[in-house]
Write an enzyme that holds these catalytic residues in place. Sequence first.
Site, PDB file in Angstrom:
ATOM      1  CG  ASN A 225      54.565  29.683  46.662  1.00 59.80           C
ATOM      2  OD1 ASN A 225      54.185  28.995  45.729  1.00 59.80           O
ATOM      3  ND2 ASN A 225      53.838  29.873  47.762  1.00 59.80           N
TER       4      ASN A 225
ATOM      5  CE  LYS B 139      52.390  20.264  45.198  1.00 60.86           C
ATOM      6  NZ  LYS B 139      52.412  20.839  43.807  1.00 60.86           N
TER       7      LYS B 139
ATOM      8  N   GLY C 141      52.926  19.386  39.254  1.00 56.48           N
ATOM      9  CA  GLY C 141      51.769  19.746  38.432  1.00 56.48           C
ATOM     10  C   GLY C 141      50.445  19.508  39.111  1.00 56.48           C
TER      11      GLY C 141
END
Lengths: 515, 515
Positions: free
Chosen positions: A159, A336, A403
Amino acid sequence: MAGTSIYPKYPPDLNEERASFLLSNLKDWSIAHGLAVRPAPSFVESEKDPAGVLATTAPVTLFPSLFPRTCFEEGLEIAQAYNELYAAIIRDEEWLGNIITELLGIDEFVERLWKIHMAVKKEGYAQDLSLGLFRSDYMVHIDPSTANATPEIKQVEFNTIASSFGGLASQVSALHTYLVSIDAYPEEARSIIDLDNLPKSTSVPQLSAGLAVAHRTYSSSQGNRTKCVLFLVQDPERNIFDQRHLEYSLQSQGIRVFRLPLDRVLTDTYLDTDRSLIYTPPHSPSSTFEVTTVYFRSGYSPDDYRNEEDWNARLHLERSRAIKCPTILTQLAGCKKIQQVLATPNSPHLSRFLPDDAVASRVLKTFAPIYPLDESQAGLEARKLATDPETASRYVLKPQREGGGNNVYRKAIPDFLKSQPESHWPAYILMEMIEPPALHNAILRNGEVQKGGVIGELGVYGVCIWRHGDGKLEKGEILENFEAGYLLRTKGDQSEEGGVAAGFGAMDSCCLIDV
Amino acid sequence: MAGTSIYPKYPPDLNEERASFLLSNLKDWSIAHGLAVRPAPSFVESEKDPAGVLATTAPVTLFPSLFPRTCFEEGLEIAQAYNELYAAIIRDEEWLGNIITELLGIDEFVERLWKIHMAVKKEGYAQDLSLGLFRSDYMVHIDPSTANATPEIKQVEFNTIASSFGGLASQVSALHTYLVSIDAYPEEARSIIDLDNLPKSTSVPQLSAGLAVAHRTYSSSQGNRTKCVLFLVQDPERNIFDQRHLEYSLQSQGIRVFRLPLDRVLTDTYLDTDRSLIYTPPHSPSSTFEVTTVYFRSGYSPDDYRNEEDWNARLHLERSRAIKCPTILTQLAGCKKIQQVLATPNSPHLSRFLPDDAVASRVLKTFAPIYPLDESQAGLEARKLATDPETASRYVLKPQREGGGNNVYRKAIPDFLKSQPESHWPAYILMEMIEPPALHNAILRNGEVQKGGVIGELGVYGVCIWRHGDGKLEKGEILENFEAGYLLRTKGDQSEEGGVAAGFGAMDSCCLIDV
């Protein structure tokens, strides 16, 4: 999903008296120390508390979850390497840009962010310093194909924006320590749940130290302005105390902090001629502050941008002279896709950013292999793995698109691929499943205790401050780089009916064990 | 009830933006720092939260209330004198006993407590040390008969048992300081609401220091027993965090604390042969603790004793070797009757207990005159004051009996007395009304803000540890005597319709002002 068993029987049973003692102490300690959230509307309807004065214990585990000591230590020890890796990726604009531009057709959110970066780049960035408050998330993995495999940590994600729960992570580790200190756990478990096995999380002091260093390193073009840090927030925010603990830590060091929702950015701030970001608090229109650092706890999801104004606000902040935590480049490095490119077996990229082989190989070990499904050599190998039901059972198929929610798991993969034309296969990546060992715990959420099989995710915080240089990897420099505490988040493994519900999970801390 | 005006206009007005800024910061800070209570059933029905995990901001004032600096300083400076006074009264068993026995016919609660004391005295007390955590409550008084009278503090009562809110008092003083530090108050008020004018309350560290000293001073007859402090509590307790803060402070010093309701005393403790009080936690039946100190947060009201078992439990504790905070004698010294005897004008008693005249005269100044209505010289003078409507308007008539609620105020006194046979008049005392200056504030309670005229009551905590000696004033000695922080409690003055509701009041802190 219950995996290999490597732990002793855990957690210990609680008889009624002991459960009542543990729970009453847990409930009071948590509120007395701000380990709290505003209650969900499903728990307390908002019309019952229109002023929003109620709070409740944040979802927490009753016991610190077992975690292999070597895995924990490795996670913390490589935090600096991960900081170095991402600060390098972000400085290597050509490399990063090549990957991000591949996503432009398929991810509108990435595209909008990228356009803002390009627009500001064209004009010239007004601030060379970047602050990263990162969190690298891992699960414990036991290779099911190897007998007596050693547990390792495998990265779930990295993150780079709004890494949350650092404000509460210190508190939950202190909670479990407190419960040990009052002998809340049964005697038979005390050789396991021992203070020596409960590492303290330093996330509040360390993350706020990162913000404080950025604040103090910022140099204003005008010496006499009062300075502040701006927290860019969602409003309302149920996880408010998580953020407030960082704010109070800064405030106690004499650093002013203001909270600003994205939709107030353009009304409450303006850019001075040198693009200094000037904030005027709406409650005190005669005072102005120069913003040294913008800390994003919003703006990470497409839902945060409700209209064009919100996008303009993001552009406005990116253009400003304030240090951004994160810049748009930093945010995009958390895609990602970057993780996949790094984690594809035999990828040459890691060594580009981590020149020290020993460091690179430690980081590499934390990657779960991720394959493209294109016609490259790696892609062709992955197609073999994915179409054979035997080998497919160790993988998850994910769309490239950000997502999630459309993953295809294990034995369902071959049939799913057959239903798709081969020309569409490159839109997916194939990731080796992380196989966590079987673990049990109990969670208190909204006043209810749920027991059952759980999966823990270790988040290790890292603070990094660097000069961007001119967008070439060799340029720029790292000013600060340190590990910043940890978080364990634990959720139901859905292995049992009536076990721990899926969803958000609970705050947890580690009980280290030698396995 | 709005009295003389001695203060500048206060509190400052808040426009909508500023009120919203102040409230959101107040609401979050209070929960993050445990300035909280469990919500009242009138706010959240208990069936909505059967596990009791919800909490809300304790009722607090939005602004620290104005308080004359000289009055505040005097209250804190005489705390040690009050400790000395009450530790002397309690050691002078003959004097105290003479007054208490006068109440035996008219107050059943006092009578039961006294019988327990006498029974234990007959057997011989097993513990010579006493701990007092006292709170002396004052209001600011302006003599209405004197032009330009200087404000003084007058004592409302002296609490010798379960002096509450010390756990939250530190927090509310820190809250108001925090609000100043973030400029939550309007600029025009900053010369008044200045950090230099906001005295910090040290009640948490000081009260817990008192308990810690008692704990460490206690000497066991058996060196190897694990020791603990016992908090005797009501269950359930909405004001739980107030108590928990003291407990956490002790716990952080390595002192074990357990909470015990009165109705569990006889099941969970026993007296060893030397009357050591041994506690076995129900959740851990194999472990035992020797109780050094019993801290009463229950047992102060007749309602706490639900049956004979509860009375037996009190006897059991009084007989024990544990240090009691308070002993029964200490509790009885807090009777209003003692206050009356001391405060009757020209009373010879104060000098008996405070041999230093200068000290005695400072304490005397804090007494509002209280007269008996009997046939003594003082009583005959009081009858004149009470039957003349002109002079009666400065008094309140109170029954001798503990409990209150049957007071007769001011001009209603003469007619009331006329309706009673003169032979009943000695059942009442006549107390001069304390006349506080007019003051306004705003209170947040259950999410609602109420504004209006208020009355503040300053509570000054005191810690005293003494050896009782043999019940003769000259014997015994004081081991510790210190002031222990302060509390301001503020409630509506009922001067306005729709103002601040009467009742419990709110936690507050002092904003000192030179008047």
